[in-house]
Structures are given as structure tokens and as C-alpha cells.
Design a protein around this motif. Structure first.
Motif, short mmCIF file in Angstrom:
data_model
loop_
_atom_site.label_atom_id
_atom_site.label_comp_id
_atom_site.label_asym_id
_atom_site.label_seq_id
_atom_site.Cartn_x
_atom_site.Cartn_y
_atom_site.Cartn_z
N ILE A 165 0.86 -1.18 0.00
CA ILE A 165 0.00 0.00 0.00
C ILE A 165 0.89 1.23 0.00
CG2 ILE A 165 -1.76 1.27 1.30
CD1 ILE A 165 -2.62 -1.43 2.51
N PRO A 166 0.62 2.23 -0.85
CA PRO A 166 1.49 3.41 -0.92
C PRO A 166 1.62 4.12 0.42
CG PRO A 166 -0.02 3.37 -2.79
CD PRO A 166 -0.47 2.29 -1.85
N SER A 167 2.86 4.47 0.75
CA SER A 167 3.13 5.23 1.98
C SER A 167 3.58 6.63 1.62
CB SER A 167 4.22 4.52 2.80
OG SER A 167 5.43 4.44 2.07
N VAL A 168 3.12 7.59 2.40
CA VAL A 168 3.51 9.00 2.24
C VAL A 168 3.66 9.59 3.64
CG1 VAL A 168 2.43 9.33 -0.01
CG2 VAL A 168 1.07 9.69 2.05
N ARG A 169 3.95 10.85 3.71
CA ARG A 169 3.97 11.58 4.96
C ARG A 169 2.96 12.73 4.88
NH1 ARG A 169 7.01 9.87 9.63
NH2 ARG A 169 8.53 8.33 8.85
N THR A 170 2.30 13.02 5.98
CA THR A 170 1.38 14.15 6.03
C THR A 170 2.18 15.45 6.00
OG1 THR A 170 1.38 14.21 8.44
CG2 THR A 170 -0.27 12.80 7.37
N ILE A 171 1.49 16.56 5.92
CA ILE A 171 2.15 17.87 5.89
C ILE A 171 3.04 18.07 7.11
CG2 ILE A 171 1.75 20.36 5.98
CD1 ILE A 171 -0.74 19.90 4.26
N ASP A 172 2.59 17.54 8.27
CA ASP A 172 3.38 17.69 9.48
C ASP A 172 4.35 16.54 9.70
OD1 ASP A 172 1.63 15.71 10.13
OD2 ASP A 172 0.70 16.75 11.82
#
Length: 287
Positions: A196-203
Motif C-alpha cells: 500500500i502506498p506510503s507517504v507523509r502528512t504535511i506535518d
């Protein structure tokens, strides 16, 4: 919000391998080795901490990912050789690249002489695509006329919709009779194993793009309901690569791939012959 624990993932992989042993694929020595390994994992203090993970809507997740989407390695891009073989059998015409992202598949259509409309829900992703026309739109409401397309191509997107039926119906709506629908996505078996694609939130907090598990039968039922006849279904297996060896399993951003390196033998047993992709070619039946 979901909770990802490295130990829970590893025990899950161990369990998958042990279930295969239970049905005759492995012997007593293998089973006892797995049980010993599980005890060692449970005692490993470096695997004691889990991570709270935000679930992002696809539009938000891919907006965060857009700038880096085409950089680095993405195993899911292994769909391209299989899609190319299908596309080479389809004559040039009017084509819609649905959920085109940065346009990696749009390029395949343009190279084959199609007049291409590229559509995506993320303006940030779409800004990288090159087509005759680019439009920000949802897959449930494609901004093209009924029966106006000879080909609809959709890659690595349908695992992000909760229900296949309305989206497949929308693809069928815009296809001309006899038109082609070509799809690719991460295989549901891999989605269940954490692909599943992983990203980071704005914070900077850990996040995944919200993803759903659609079985092969779910696709078939959606095709038949929309008047689409399957031509082919491919379930290619991943190329063999040694799992990455990262001390302690590495940071969250590398999960689950880095965790696999902690249990290479059991991973090979659990993943044997499990497909990596699901690739469909359908045609719209005559009106």
C-alpha cells in the motif's frame, strides 16, 4: 487511523508460511524452525514499538506523492510490459487514460498513435502528464460523452476505490461498442500483505493512501454488470529479488519491505507463486 506493528507483520508472514506447511508444502523441520523463529521475534526488543498511521484519501495522498512519484523504484510499474503487449493489439483511436497520475501510461498511448484524454483526481499528479487534453475529474464522473472512446486504460487506481461496480460502469458508459478496457493494479494478495502506498502528512506523520482489497471475482461481477466481456486476465508473479537487509527492520517509511529482510526464509515460503499484479483486457459488447 491504523496501527502498524513490525512484530505483528512478521508474525503474519510466519503464519502465512505455516498455513502452507499445514496443507503439505513443508515438513516438520520447517515448521519447528518457524516456531523457534517466532519465539525469537517475540523476544526482540527492537520490534516492540508500533506506529499510528493516518489513512489519506487518494486525492490527498497522491498530491503529497506527486513530486517524487516517478523517481526511485516502484515495483508496481512492472505492469508496463504486460500492458504494452495488450496495447500493441489495439488500433489507434480515441483513448482515455483514467487516473493517469503523472502520465506514465499516457506515454504508451501517445506512442501508439492514440488521441488521448488524460484524467486524474489529483491536479498535482496531472500537472506532470502530457496528453492532447488533461482534466481533473473523479473516476465516478468522467467528463467525456457516452460511447466516445475506443479505449479506456486505467493503471494502479482501482484498489483505491471502495466499490468497483460504479467505476467499471462509468468506464463502460464512455466506451463505444466493441471498445477496449485495459486495467492493471496491485494484486489483492499483495494488498493484503501490505503493498500500500506510503507517504507523509504535511506535518511529517506516517500515512498510507486508503486502499481496498478487491478479489478477482469482484472485478468479474463488475464487468458482467456493465456489459464488458473479459478477453484476458493475467496474474504475473514478481521478479525474484533478495529482501532488503536493514538492521532492526528499518524506519517506518521502508515497511513492510525492510521487515522482510528479517525473515528471508519464511518470506520465500509465504510468497512462493503469489502474483504481484492483476491485469485485465475487456471489450464492450455490442449495443
Amino acid at each position: 487511523m491504523s496501527y502498524e506493528h513490525p512484530l505483528a507483520y512478521l508474525i503474519g508472514i510466519e503464519g502465512a508460511a505455516l498455513l502452507r506447511a499445514f496443507t503439505g508444502e513443508h515438513d516438520r523441520e520447517f515448521v519447528e524452525a518457524r516456531l523457534t523463529e517466532i519465539r525469537a521475534l517475540l523476544a526482540d526488543g527492537e520490534l516492540a514499538e508500533g506506529v499510528e498511521v493516518t489513512q489519506l484519501a487518494p486525492r490527498d495522498g497522491y498530491a503529497r506523492w506527486a513530486a517524487a512519484y516517478d523517481s526511485g523504484e516502484n515495483a508496481a510499474f512492472a505492469d508496463e510490459p504486460h500492458l504494452t503487449k495488450i496495447l500493441d493489439t489495439i488500433p489507434p483511436g480515441r483513448a482515455l487514460d483514467a487516473a493517469c497520475g503523472t502520465g506514465r501510461l499516457t506515454r504508451l498511448l501517445v506512442e501508439r498513435g492514440h488521441h488521448v484524454i488524460a484524467v486524474d483526481g489529483s491536479a498535482e499528479m496531472l500537472s506532470h502528464a502530457k496528453a492532447d487534453s488533461t482534466l481533473v475529474a473523479d473516476l465516478h464522473e468522467l467528463p467525456v460523452a457516452d460511447g466516445s472512446q475506443d479505449l479506456v486504460l486505467c493503471g494502479l487506481a482501482l484498489s483505491h476505490v471502495p466499490d468497483l461496480v460504479p467505476v467499471i460502469a462509468e468506464f463502460a458508459r464512455v466506451l463505444a461498442p466493441g471498445g477496449h478496457l485495459v486495467l492493471s493494479d496491485v494484486h489483492p494478495e499483495q494488498v493484503q500483505r501490505g503493498s500500500i502506498p506510503s507517504v507523509r502528512t504535511i506535518d511529517g506523520a506516517p500515512a498510507r493512501v486508503r486502499t481496498y482489497h478487491h478479489r478477482v471475482g469482484d472485478y468479474l461481477r463488475a464487468f458482467f454488470a456493465a456489459g464488458l466481456a473479459p478477453v484476458s486476465c493475467q496474474e504475473p508473479k514478481p521478479a525474484h529479488t533478495e529482501p532488503r537487509q536493514v538492521p532492526g527492520g528499518g524506519p517506518w517509511d521502508l515497511w513492510p519491505w525492510s521487515l522482510n529482510g528479517l525473515v528471508p526464509e519464511v518470506l520465500a515460503a509465504a510468497a512462493k507463486d503469489v502474483p504481484s499484479m492483476l491485469i485485465w483486457h475487456c471489450r464492450k459488447t455490442a449495443a
